[in-house]
Design a protein around this motif. Structure first.
Motif, mmCIF file in Angstrom:
data_model
loop_
_atom_site.group_PDB
_atom_site.id
_atom_site.type_symbol
_atom_site.label_atom_id
_atom_site.label_comp_id
_atom_site.label_asym_id
_atom_site.label_seq_id
_atom_site.Cartn_x
_atom_site.Cartn_y
_atom_site.Cartn_z
ATOM 1 N N SER C 50 0.257 -0.958 -0.353
ATOM 2 C CA SER C 50 0.086 0.008 -0.321
ATOM 3 C C SER C 50 0.402 1.202 -0.010
ATOM 4 C CB SER C 50 -0.773 0.287 1.703
ATOM 5 O OG SER C 50 -0.630 0.278 2.281
ATOM 6 N N SER C 99 -4.259 4.182 1.911
ATOM 7 C CA SER C 99 -4.412 2.996 1.696
ATOM 8 C C SER C 99 -4.699 1.960 0.270
ATOM 9 C CB SER C 99 -5.633 2.298 2.426
ATOM 10 O OG SER C 99 -6.406 3.045 2.138
ATOM 11 N N HIS C 100 -4.184 2.453 -1.068
ATOM 12 C CA HIS C 100 -4.330 2.345 -1.630
ATOM 13 C C HIS C 100 -2.637 1.195 -2.423
ATOM 14 C CE1 HIS C 100 -7.294 4.391 -4.145
ATOM 15 N NE2 HIS C 100 -7.573 5.065 -2.526
ATOM 16 N N HIS C 101 -3.509 0.176 -3.321
ATOM 17 C CA HIS C 101 -2.667 -0.514 -4.217
ATOM 18 C C HIS C 101 -1.306 0.509 -4.751
ATOM 19 C CE1 HIS C 101 -2.021 -4.615 -4.587
ATOM 20 N NE2 HIS C 101 -2.192 -4.187 -3.211
#
Lengths: 450, 385, 213, 342
Positions: C50, C99-101
């Motif tokens: 992340s 929290s994104h990839h």
């Protein structure tokens, strides 16, 4: 889930209890049977009794395994009263009536031991724990037999070994719960020695190619001892892995080694491969030390002879049994087997069939499935009518003693199954030996709850 | 307490997992799998797969020789039984240490290469171990015959403490001999410990570093990390897990055969991990259970069972259906396994866990949150440096 | 040239010296541990982690050194590092997407994240390889602002850049390289006037390099 | 001296098999960039082409003669091979030389299998990581061998070699040594010559045809060739088919030496990967050289004199060589610099 632990000897408790009853003079045999019923692993409770057939359906000995499978099907059929009864009528003990064992119908479960000790033990365990087998039989490699025998001793399950020829099975690795009807490498040596001496003379140099496990090792040793007693010399043996397939890199050195006899301590497909490849190398046409180069296969079966084809012609070996034997039992078995499967039985099929019958008979004679009693019924048991003439199950090491056949590959087979001819028979007396020479301990016959 | 410091989510995972494992003898009964031999295998191979996943799932290094450590663990444990004592704890301890040392040496050499070269190096090392165990090392391994207990074994500690029992002893713990399901609960307890440690690794900074190695090894280096010791530690930990599994195989059945080390056995743990879901915590366990279940139960199906199963069909259809389906069960169950495996690799690279997640997402009609810890990442091979 | 400094390539002759220590022959991670950190021209990130974890990882390298087995702490209990990472993510404007990839970010976002990854290490020397290449004008301006802010914190940076707008808004000292040789060096004003530079730069074949203090 | 010569021959003959399998594996890896764990299965399928062919030409009609009895007393079955009734003498020749004739049968079959595999599965994995290629082809190998097991059973099925080639050739006499000094099975010599021939044919094909040139260019640099607008995809399909044929032919001719069974492919797979790695990933001459080298090494390591010196060396020599090469010179003997090197 049971909480009985193995360490506790339940039997001693029963013994004490029984002693009291016997002392008071009220010990009807029927009570003894009942008392044993719950005290051992997989006591048959319903109206069936389960036997585990554990044989190589894959791997280097799979051909033999397939024949064992057929024999077990036949044995179950005969024990349950089907078919023509095979050897049951010829068997000297007349306890088997075709109503199963002790009135319970016989059910077989099969497992593939893959010709590997690990897998065999796994498979046997599955049959004991999942299928509730009260006896395990089968196996076609001595390492499998020894591994499964050890497990059966631990679990308190009787193991009737089928194909296993290593001296260790009833020698240093013998177990109280393991029994062997097949002969062993030591007996092969005794039987084969004189025949080889007569055929090939006293001045020979032997080269051993040996399957690298217990059977190969003991057979190599037994044959070495037997031939050296004749005056032969033995070169350093070469060990080959089981299932090697291509043996050419082991065969090439034989040609220039100065040996004039090649002894192949191989079995199953390994023997088929090594023998045909040796013949391709021109070993049968070769001259060495001024003599014809010869090949010997100390343990040979019909199935291997079939696989090796013309390469087998004229080659000496030993067999436990042959379908062309002329006694009534052998004829009855061959007829019954041939009718069902369209081919004569091999020695693997014979020994598997006989072991199943012997176990059933021992239970009948003991009047119970309780293993310690069945063991007692088998130990020192003398019987006839199962091929091979009079046979003794020796109590000291659970090895059978009977005649041993020395066979030779037929030059001109009359039919596709006429592959081996018996050239000599070593008598039971001549192949009997002192059990002490191999050491080992049988261990206790304590019943084990599971 | 750092040791028991886990996020709440992980505690829930652990609790559920423990519940599932402890109640296995109950819920597996209707499935016909509730007997000690198979249950022990479930626990043991789950440990093996969890350990393998710590290496392959986190760092992306595909080892094709992990069975070697399993074999080493088994041999060590059996020798501990033969020489010292039948107690399981020292056997397990020695097995874990010795297989860890093996992993250290093999890992140190193999990790000098990445990608397919790493795979082939581990494969070559494992095959060497196997072939040596099979031939020259026969005095130690008893070769094809397999290493077993004998009545003549010295067992110095046991014989010093008590009189020799009649017959072959069984593995025990503090003098208590395992019996039936107790053996399973012992393995299950170790499985839970192993799972807990895996949980810790997954949620720790160390675990993140391993995942970072898989993601971009070059970046790791330029970020100031020395990647080699990280990968080596993962390799050793995973080797020790394999050693533990091997030791437990010997505890539940004191025999060690060389074929445990063959490369096909290494291939099996790869199958388990992929089938369940690489890089996930639960996936490899599910993969191990499925394969062992099929191996034991599916393979016992025969034509009679199938005929009964398809008896609802008209008789003229039943026979061909039975004939065809019998090729996929019993002896042919490997065919089913191979087909499932191919389908998983092609359509579901994240294994069963990805399938579960996709179905879950379908129900929620929302995209799943991309929490990387739970996301089964497709296995990638290391970029060349 | 940056590749030589960080140890990816070996210099054909001469040595790289930083803060009195020789960098030549050192491994990349050792050079990083000495405080020399680099942003790459094509973003080098951890696509499977992340955004937050991408930024936290370098902080661990700074705190724990090149190698440490820390299985007993959980990532979520590392509050200090997480807070710092969040702070820096706010600086680069990626806090909302933490929290994104990382693999799913746009190229510009990846570059800013990479910058954040470098900044969290508080490097003594920051090497930037075309930090605004491929960015929109707006993103470029944001980045310039960001870099100015960092400059205020007193961190040495080496920036490789073609974009004169960026160069002249940030640089204290500029070196112009053409064909592997320095053709001009000095304060921005003087470099801007150099004829050689204009010729070389307008030819478009060469790169400008600048250093800021 | 004689012993060494015999062992060298043995090494060449083993090496022939290794080289042939490794050659196909390298073709696939070099052109398609695919690590094919199913290559061993192709070798096995080739062997079973020979089995199938023989079973087809030896189909029999069975008549039961109730007047005659078999040895155990059942009615006798009389079997008449169909090939002989249809083709007469040619049928007999066909049966006698079934293995060489199977080559004609195996070529189209293997080509179809290879193309089907490439179009069906491999095609979709060109862009996926090597690990996934290994996994999918590994699964494919399991499926293929299990299908063969379901059809042909688990046991090996021996394929007789032509009677004329059954014996051994006294090679010692050819080179002026004493009679019987060095003799070697004829079929193994045939196998060696056959593999040498196939290798030469593959090299000639790549060198002297336009197709081959494009493929070689593709091996050198896939992207550039793609840019030239050549339909590289179709050529790669054919290439995979070709690799399958090479592996299959190696299998056909191997059957008289060791009766084929369903897992023979797996037995050769590990070996062939080792050969490819030793030779250098993607290098065709490397694969061939390494195949022969490892064959010879293995054969010499089996000599008793060597085994006394280093016990067990015959069991591990191949893997040991692979480990040493990988650690010391990861690109293999003849591999290009940078080919997956690290």
């Amino acid at each position: 889930m049971t909480l009985i632990t193995k360490g506790l000897s339940r039997r001693s408790v029963i013994k004490t209890g029984l002693a009291g009853i016997i002392a008071t003079g009220v010990a009807p045999t029927i009570f003894t049977r009942g008392a044993y019923a719950q005290e051992f692993c997989n006591a048959p409770t319903g109206d069936t009794v389960t036997i585990g057939f554990n044989m190589p359906l894959t791997g280097a000995y799979a051909d033999e395994g397939a024949d064992e499978d057929r024999a077990y099907q036949l044995a179950v059929e005969h024990l349950n009263g089907g078919g023509d009864g095979g050897m049951i009528p010829t068997f000297s003990s007349k306890t088997l009536k075709g109503n199963g064992i002790l009135g319970k119908k016989v059910v077989g479960v099969t497992g593939d031991d893959q010709t590997k000790a690990d897998a065999a033990r796994d498979s046997a365990r599955r049959m004991i724990e999942r299928d509730g087998a009260v006896m395990i039989t089968g196996g076609s490699s001595s390492s499998v037999a020894i591994a499964v025998q050890g497990l059966c001793q631990e679990k308190g399950i009787i193991f009737m070994a089928a194909l296993t020829h290593s001296n260790d099975t009833t020698g240093k690795d013998k177990r109280r719960y393991g029994f062997r009807h097949f002969f062993n490498a030591y007996q092969s040596g005794i039987a084969l020695g004189p025949v080889l001496g007569e055929a090939y003379g006293k001045d020979r140099v032997a080269y051993h190619l040996t399957a690298d496990y217990t059977w190969g090792w003991t057979q190599e040793e037994s044959i070495k001892n037997a031939t050296e007693a004749l005056g032969w010399k033995t070169l350093a043996p070469v060990r080959t892995p089981v299932g090697a397939g291509d043996f050419s890199q082991y065969l090439t050195p034989v040609l220039n080694s100065g040996a004039d006899v090649l002894i192949l301590n191989h079995y199953g497909f390994d023997m088929v491969n090594s023998l045909t490849q040796a013949v391709q190398f021109g070993m049968r046409d070769k001259q060495a030390n001024g003599k014809n180069f010869e090949i010997v296969v100390p343990l040979v079966s019909d199935l291997m002879a079939k696989g090796a084809g013309s390469a087998m012609q004229g080659i000496y070996g030993t067999s436990n049994w042959d379908w062309q034997l002329t006694d009534e039992a052998s004829k009855a078995f061959t007829k019954s087997f041939g009718a069902k499967f369209g081919q004569p039985p091999s020695q693997a099929a014979h020994t598997s069939y006989v072991q199943t019958l012997l176990y059933a008979d021992a239970c009948e004679r003991a009047g119970t499935f309780y293993p310690p009693e069945v063991i007692k019924a088998l130990e020192g048991y003398e019987f006839d009518g199962l091929g091979n003439g009079p046979t003794l199950y020796r109590a000291e090491d659970h090895q059978c003693f009977k005649d041993v056949l020395v066979v030779q590959g037929k030059e001109k087979p009359a039919n596709p199954f006429d592959l081996l001819q018996t050239v000599a028979t070593a008598s039971r007396e001549s192949v009997t030996y002192d059990p002490a020479i191999f050491g080992g301990e049988l261990g206790p016959d304590t019943a084990v709850a599971c | 307490m750092d040791l028991f410091n886990l996020p709440r989510r992980d505690w829930i995972t652990f609790g559920l997992f423990a519940l599932v494992v402890v109640t296995m003898p109950i819920w597996l009964t209707p499935l016909g799998a509730s007997y000690p031999g198979l249950l022990q295998k479930f626990a043991i191979f789950a440990i093996f797969a969890i350990g393998f996943n710590i290496l392959f799932g986190l760092t992306g290094y595909l080892s094709f020789g992990h069975a070697a450590f399993l074999g080493v663990g088994s041999y060590t444990a059996v020798w501990s039984f033969k020489l010292l004592t039948m107690d399981a704890l020292p056997a397990i301890m020695f097995a874990v240490i010795v297989s860890g040392l093996f992993a250290l040496v093999i890992g140190y050499l193999s990790l000098r290469r990445t990608g397919i070269y790493f795979s082939i190096l581990t494969l070559a090392f494992a095959q060497m171990c196997y072939n040596l165990a099979y031939s020259v090392l026969t005095p130690i391994t008893n070769g094809e015959t397999s290493l077993q207990l004998t009545l003549q074994d010295p067992r110095v500690i046991d014989s010093a403490l008590a009189a020799r029992p009649e017959g072959l002893p069984s593995a025990s713990i503090f003098g208590h001999v395992f019996d039936g399901f107790e053996g399973f609960y012992f393995c299950a307890a170790l499985l839970l410990i192993a799972f807990f440690i895996a949980l810790k690794i997954f949620s720790s900074p160390f675990g993140m570093m391993l995942r970072a190695i898989k993601s971009n090894q070059t970046r790791m280096n330029y970020t100031g990390f020395d990647t080699k010791p990280y990968a080596l530690t993962a390799f050793v930990i995973s080797g020790m897990y394999a050693g533990l599994a091997g030791a437990l195989l010997a505890v539940t059945d004191p025999l060690a055969g060389a074929e445990r080390m063959q490369w096909t056995a290494s291939g099996e743990v790869v199958l388990m991990t992929i089938l369940g879901g690489v890089g996930t915590l639960i996936g490899p366990v599910i993969g191990a259970w499925l394969i062992k279940y099929f191996e034991n139960i599916f393979s016992a199906f025969n034509e009679q069972v199938l005929t009964r199963f398809f008896s609802f069909l008209p008789p003229e259809i039943t026979e061909p259906v039975v004939t065809i389906s019998s090729k996929f069960v019993g002896e042919g169950w490997h065919l089913t396994l191979g087909l499932i495996f191919v389908l998983v690799v092609v359509f579901l690279p994240g294994g069963i866990m990805e399938g579960v997640r996709r179905i879950g997402a379908l129900f929620r009609r929302t995209t799943p949150p991309s929490a990387p810890a739970a996301r089964p990442a497709a296995p990638t091979i290391q970029p060349a440096e | 040239m940056l590749n030589v400094i960080i140890g990816r390539l070996a210099p054909s002759r001469g040595a790289v010296v930083f803060d009195g220590k020789v960098l030549t022959g050192k491994k990349p991670h050792q050079i990083n541990q000495m405080g020399v950190v680099r942003v790459f021209q094509t973003p080098e990130i951890f696509p499977e982690l992340s955004v937050l974890q991408n930024v936290m990882a370098p902080a661990f390298a700074k705190r724990d050194g090149a190698f440490r087995i820390n299985i007993w702490r959980s990532l979520e209990s590392e509050r200090g590092i997480e807070e710092e990472a969040n702070h820096i993510l706010q600086d680069v404007g990626l806090y909302e997407r933490r929290s994104h990839h990382a693999g799913a970010l746009s190229r510009g976002d990846k570059r800013r994240m990479e910058l954040a990854m470098c900044l969290i290490q508080h490097p003594r020397l920051l090497l930037l390889d075309e930090p605004t290449a491929g960015m929109s004008r707006h993103d470029t301006n944001t980045t310039i602002e960001l870099l100015k802010k960092i400059k205020a914190r007193g961190m040495t940076k080496v920036i490789i850049e073609h974009d004169m707008h960026v160069v002249f808004s940030l640089a204290d000292k500029i070196s112009v390289l053409a064909g592997g040789r320095i053709i001009a060096e000095g304060l921005p004003r003087r470099v801007r006037r150099s004829e050689k530079v204009q010729e070389a730069y307008l030819g478009g074949a060469h790169r400008l390099e600048e250093a800021t203090h | 001296m004689d012993a060494i010569l015999a062992q060298l021959l043995n090494g060449l003959d083993k090496g022939g098999a290794y080289a042939l399998i490794a050659l196909g594996l390298t073709l696939v890896f070099g052109t398609l960039g695919v690590v094919n764990f199913a290559h061993g299965a192709l070798f096995m399928l080739g062997a079973f082409c020979a089995v199938t062919f023989r079973q087809l030409i030896t189909l029999e009609t069975v008549t039961v003669d109730p007047t005659q009895l078999s040895a155990w007393g059942a009615p006798l079955e009389i079997r008449t091979p169909l090939a002989q009734t249809w083709f007469g003498d040619f049928g007999a020749v066909l049966v006698e030389y079934s293995v060489p004739f199977s080559i004609l049968f195996a070529i189209p079959v293997m080509l179809v299998i290879g193309i089907a595999m490439e179009r069906g599965i491999i095609k979709h994995f060109y862009k996926r990581p090597h690990a996934e290629q290994i996994l999918v082809t590994f699964g494919l190998a399991i499926v293929l061998q299990e299908i063969v097991k379901a059809v042909f059973g688990p046991n090996p099925i021996s394929q007789p070699m032509p009677t004329a080639l059954r014996g051994a050739a006294d090679i010692g006499v050819w080179i002026g040594l004493a009679p019987g000094a060095v003799s070697y099975p004829l079929w193994r010599l045939v196998y060696f010559l056959f593999s040498a021939g196939i290798i030469a044919a593959v090299f000639a094909f790549l060198r002297f045809t336009t197709f081959g040139m494009v493929v070689r260019a593709g091996m050198a640099d896939r992207e550039t060739v793609g840019l030239l607008g050549i339909n590289i995809g179709r050529r790669f399909t054919i290439m995979f088919g070709l690799a399958a044929v090479v592996a299959g032919l190696a299998g056909v001719m191997y059957t008289p030496l060791v009766p084929p069974n369903y897992h023979m492919g797996m037995d050769f797979l590990v070996l062939s990967f080792v050969v490819v790695v030793v030779g250098g990933m993607g290098s065709l001459p490397g694969a061939v050289a390494a195949g022969f080298l490892l064959g010879i090494l293995q054969s010499f390591a089996s000599m008793n004199e060597i085994k006394q010196l280093i016990p067990g060396i015959d069991q591990i020599i191949i893997y040991l060589t692979a480990v040493v090469i990988l650690l010391v010179r990861p690109r293999g003997l003849l591999g290009r610099r940078g080919m997956m090197e690290s």
